[in-house]
Design an enzyme around this catalytic site. Structure first.
Site, PDB file in Angstrom:
ATOM      1  N   HIS A 175       0.823  -1.212   0.000  1.00 43.89           N
ATOM      2  CA  HIS A 175       0.000   0.000   0.000  1.00 43.89           C
ATOM      3  C   HIS A 175       0.861   1.267   0.000  1.00 43.89           C
ATOM      4  O   HIS A 175       0.352   2.353  -0.255  1.00 43.89           O
ATOM      5  CB  HIS A 175      -0.909  -0.015   1.232  1.00 43.89           C
ATOM      6  CG  HIS A 175      -2.290   0.505   1.007  1.00 43.89           C
ATOM      7  ND1 HIS A 175      -2.937   0.496  -0.214  1.00 43.89           N
ATOM      8  CD2 HIS A 175      -3.194   1.029   1.876  1.00 43.89           C
ATOM      9  CE1 HIS A 175      -4.150   1.005  -0.092  1.00 43.89           C
ATOM     10  NE2 HIS A 175      -4.331   1.339   1.169  1.00 43.89           N
ATOM     11  N   ASN A 177      -6.655   7.226   3.870  1.00 45.85           N
ATOM     12  CA  ASN A 177      -8.054   7.593   3.644  1.00 45.85           C
ATOM     13  C   ASN A 177      -8.362   9.068   3.886  1.00 45.85           C
ATOM     14  O   ASN A 177      -9.511   9.477   3.777  1.00 45.85           O
ATOM     15  CB  ASN A 177      -8.988   6.707   4.475  1.00 45.85           C
ATOM     16  CG  ASN A 177      -8.738   6.822   5.960  1.00 45.85           C
ATOM     17  OD1 ASN A 177      -7.763   7.425   6.385  1.00 45.85           O
ATOM     18  ND2 ASN A 177      -9.619   6.247   6.760  1.00 45.85           N
TER      19      ASN A 177
END
Length: 188
Positions: A20, A66
């Protein structure tokens, strides 16, 4: 002319070199090759460099994935960088490992970082360089997969893929997105 190059990732040593965090890894390699040192700043680690008269602001958001849109918006406004000069470096489960795809716009494809950027900017029309991380995980284990380190086999090929990603960043800033997509999206 200014450009904002944003590598997406999560802060903290536990996320270092996980799938990620490929956006951070690409940006770190780009910075190292350009002798750029990042400094802690508002909403992230920031470094600057120039290529043939173009100023590049390199950003690794400190907001967690996020909430990446907050950092992107802040630095776009602070540096007065137009949307067409923003490039987001991001991992992509839908692409085989090492595949690089430059897009001028598109959906978030379920990626929380891209989703928040689109929400904050009010558009999905921003450039992103997607780095394929593959999808070698069993059902229900996507989060474990993206938050785990690359395999030793993947790491053995990493330098080559990151070198191409750096070339794409340079071409994006010097030749523009259309020429860069035509040149690089044909590979692998």
């Amino acid at each position: 002319m200014k450009y904002l190059i944003v590598g997406l990732g999560n802060i903290g040593p536990e996320y270092h070199e996980t799938r990620h965090n490929i956006g951070f890894m690409i940006l770190d390699a780009f910075a190292k090759a350009s002798n750029v040192v990042f400094s802690d700043n508002r909403y992230g680690a920031v470094g600057t460099t120039s290529i043939k008269g173009r100023q590049l602001i390199l950003l690794k958001p400190s907001t967690y994935m996020n909430l990446s849109g907050n950092a992107v918006r802040y630095w776009m406004q602070k540096e007065k960088i137009p949307l067409e000069n923003v490039l987001i470096l991001v991992d992509d489960l839908a692409l085989p490992y090492g595949t690089l795809r430059l897009k001028s716009k598109g959906s978030d494809a379920g990626h929380n970082g891209l989703k928040h950027i689109a929400q904050i900017l009010g558009t999905q029309n921003y450039a992103r360089l997607r780095f394929g991380i593959g999808s070698e995980f069993s059902r229900g284990h996507q989060i474990d997969y993206v938050l785990n380190p690359f395999s030793s086999e993947e790491l053995s090929e990493m330098d080559e893929h990151i070198k191409v990603a750096q070339d794409i960043i340079k071409s994006f800033c010097l030749a523009g997105i259309d020429i860069t997509m035509n040149q690089f999206n044909k590979r692998k």
